[in-house]
Enzyme design. Structure first.
Site, PDB file in Angstrom:
ATOM      1  N   ASN A 196       0.853  -1.333  -0.177  1.00  0.00           N
ATOM      2  CA  ASN A 196       0.231   0.055   0.039  1.00  0.00           C
ATOM      3  C   ASN A 196       0.998   1.404  -0.046  1.00  0.00           C
ATOM      4  OD1 ASN A 196      -1.830   1.987   0.208  1.00  0.00           O
ATOM      5  ND2 ASN A 196      -2.261   1.440   2.499  1.00  0.00           N
ATOM      6  N   TRP A 197       0.925   1.937  -1.041  1.00  0.00           N
ATOM      7  CA  TRP A 197       1.970   3.172  -1.144  1.00  0.00           C
ATOM      8  C   TRP A 197       1.244   4.366  -0.584  1.00  0.00           C
ATOM      9  CZ3 TRP A 197       3.214   2.688  -7.332  1.00  0.00           C
ATOM     10  CH2 TRP A 197       4.042   1.419  -7.338  1.00  0.00           C
ATOM     11  N   LYS A 198      -0.014   4.405  -0.116  1.00  0.00           N
ATOM     12  CA  LYS A 198      -0.693   5.425   0.344  1.00  0.00           C
ATOM     13  C   LYS A 198      -0.636   6.557  -0.620  1.00  0.00           C
ATOM     14  CE  LYS A 198       0.337   3.241   4.694  1.00  0.00           C
ATOM     15  NZ  LYS A 198      -0.077   3.480   6.289  1.00  0.00           N
ATOM     16  N   HIS A 244      -9.729   0.520   4.763  1.00  0.00           N
ATOM     17  CA  HIS A 244      -8.579   0.877   5.331  1.00  0.00           C
ATOM     18  C   HIS A 244      -8.652   1.967   6.829  1.00  0.00           C
ATOM     19  CE1 HIS A 244      -4.450   2.219   6.225  1.00  0.00           C
ATOM     20  NE2 HIS A 244      -3.964   1.076   5.649  1.00  0.00           N
ATOM     21  N   GLU A 284      -7.147   4.408   7.743  1.00  0.00           N
ATOM     22  CA  GLU A 284      -6.929   5.701   7.531  1.00  0.00           C
ATOM     23  C   GLU A 284      -8.125   6.377   6.805  1.00  0.00           C
ATOM     24  OE1 GLU A 284      -2.975   5.376   5.374  1.00  0.00           O
ATOM     25  OE2 GLU A 284      -2.226   4.586   7.400  1.00  0.00           O
ATOM     26  N   GLU A 342      -5.665  -5.479  10.395  1.00  0.00           N
ATOM     27  CA  GLU A 342      -4.760  -4.343  10.643  1.00  0.00           C
ATOM     28  C   GLU A 342      -4.943  -3.805  12.017  1.00  0.00           C
ATOM     29  OE1 GLU A 342      -2.606  -3.119   6.856  1.00  0.00           O
ATOM     30  OE2 GLU A 342      -4.618  -2.196   7.096  1.00  0.00           O
ATOM     31  N   GLY A 363       1.926   1.803  10.865  1.00  0.00           N
ATOM     32  CA  GLY A 363       2.831   3.190  10.858  1.00  0.00           C
ATOM     33  C   GLY A 363       3.542   3.514  12.077  1.00  0.00           C
ATOM     34  N   SER A 374       3.113  -2.243  10.454  1.00  0.00           N
ATOM     35  CA  SER A 374       4.500  -2.235  10.770  1.00  0.00           C
ATOM     36  C   SER A 374       5.167  -3.610  10.379  1.00  0.00           C
ATOM     37  CB  SER A 374       4.710  -2.058  12.167  1.00  0.00           C
ATOM     38  OG  SER A 374       4.333  -0.660  12.535  1.00  0.00           O
ATOM     39  N   GLY A 390       2.752  -1.237   4.285  1.00  0.00           N
ATOM     40  CA  GLY A 390       2.368   0.259   3.915  1.00  0.00           C
ATOM     41  C   GLY A 390       4.066   0.994   3.881  1.00  0.00           C
ATOM     42  N   GLY A 391       4.409   1.605   5.122  1.00  0.00           N
ATOM     43  CA  GLY A 391       5.621   2.279   5.002  1.00  0.00           C
ATOM     44  C   GLY A 391       6.867   1.488   4.449  1.00  0.00           C
TER      45      GLY A 391
HETATM   46  C1  PEP Z   1      -0.877   0.022   5.970  1.00  0.00           C
HETATM   47  O1  PEP Z   1      -1.026   1.045   5.296  1.00  0.00           O
HETATM   48  O2  PEP Z   1      -1.772  -0.918   5.596  1.00  0.00           O
HETATM   49  C2  PEP Z   1       0.069  -0.498   6.879  1.00  0.00           C
HETATM   50  C3  PEP Z   1      -0.098  -1.722   7.346  1.00  0.00           C
HETATM   51  O3  PEP Z   1       1.165   0.540   7.152  1.00  0.00           O
HETATM   52  P1  PEP Z   1       2.313   0.087   7.695  1.00  0.00           P
HETATM   53  O4  PEP Z   1       3.085  -1.249   7.072  1.00  0.00           O
HETATM   54  O5  PEP Z   1       3.360   1.368   7.608  1.00  0.00           O
HETATM   55  O6  PEP Z   1       2.294  -0.052   9.262  1.00  0.00           O
END
Ligand code: PEP
Length: 243
Positions: free
Chosen positions: A7-9, A85, A87, A161, A167, A204, A225-226
């Protein structure tokens, strides 16, 4: 094969950078979720990775300024969509009712859905059984009416999640997320849901902890994500996964 969803957000800034990131991540078993403006080009260029949208609207057309419909996404060559998600729930006030409409619209358009669920910290602090109750409530409401989608329901994947792990650098304990994945599968198996739905873990995930989450067992893949934007980290992740 385990699913590795990236997930590039709201990244990267340019299409050129997005294509370069794709070049690096274009591997079998990988799903990339770029920002919507890059979707068509990424879908055109992807050879091995599958491509997903980070969001869709539930209507197919009309006076809904700024939205993108499931069919538009499908027409751009996209196979997947991320729905619910945390966010989007948090910053765009997406409710379970809205998420439910999006899921039904996506399945109707023959898109494959990754539904994200997970509890906030104050719930997890009360214990894993409170977290399970929270997740069960989300599943029940997000998937309302799903029984009408007999043929396409295999297109549903759930990502667990926990919000406090996204994050923050504080991933869940692999054994506890495996227990939650098992619980999600049990919850879905007792209702008109797909047999053996795949459940991913997200929050994470990095090169140090990914192997623990992907040990044979209940977790069928990860949502990253990150770390999906960091080439060195990704290189190590792909090395560990041998893909
Ligand atoms: C996500 O965006 O769904 C996510 C899990 O982010 P991260 O890996 O940065 O925690």
């Amino acid at each position: 094969m385990k699913i590795i969803a990236l997930n590039w957000k709201l990244n990267p800034e340019t299409e050129k950078e997005a294509l370069s990131l794709l070049g690096f991540s274009d591997r079998k078993g990988v799903l990339v979720f770029p920002p919507s403006i890059f979707l068509a080009e990424i879908a055109r260029k992807a050879k091995r990775a599958e491509v997903g949208a980070q969001n869709i609207f539930w209507e197919e057309g009309g006076a809904f300024t700024g939205e993108i419909s499931p069919s538009m996404v499908k027409d751009a060559g996209v196979q997947w969509v991320l729905i619910g998600h945390s966010e989007r729930r948090r910053y765009f006030d997406e409710t379970d009712e809205m998420i439910n409409k999006k899921i039904l619209a996506a399945l109707h358009a023959d898109l494959r859905v990754i539904l994200c669920v997970g509890e906030p910290l104050e719930v997890r602090k009360k214990g894993v059984s409170s977290a399970k109750k929270f997740v069960a409530y989300q599943l029940e409401n997000d998937l309302r009416g799903i029984k009408n989608f007999k043929l396409k329901i295999k297109n549903l994947v759930v990502a667990y999640e926990p919000i406090w792990a996204i994050g923050t650098g504080k991933a869940d304990k692999p054994a506890e997320s495996a227990e939650m994945a098992k619980f999600i599968k049990e919850t879905l198996s007792s209702k008109p849901y797909p047999p053996n739905p795949k459940v991913l873990y997200g929050g994470s995930v990095n090169a140090k902890n990914i192997a623990a989450f992907l040990r044979p067992g209940e977790i069928d893949g990860v949502l990253i994500g990150g770390a999906s934007l960091k080439r060195e980290e990704l290189k190590r992740i792909f090395g560990i996964l041998k893909i």
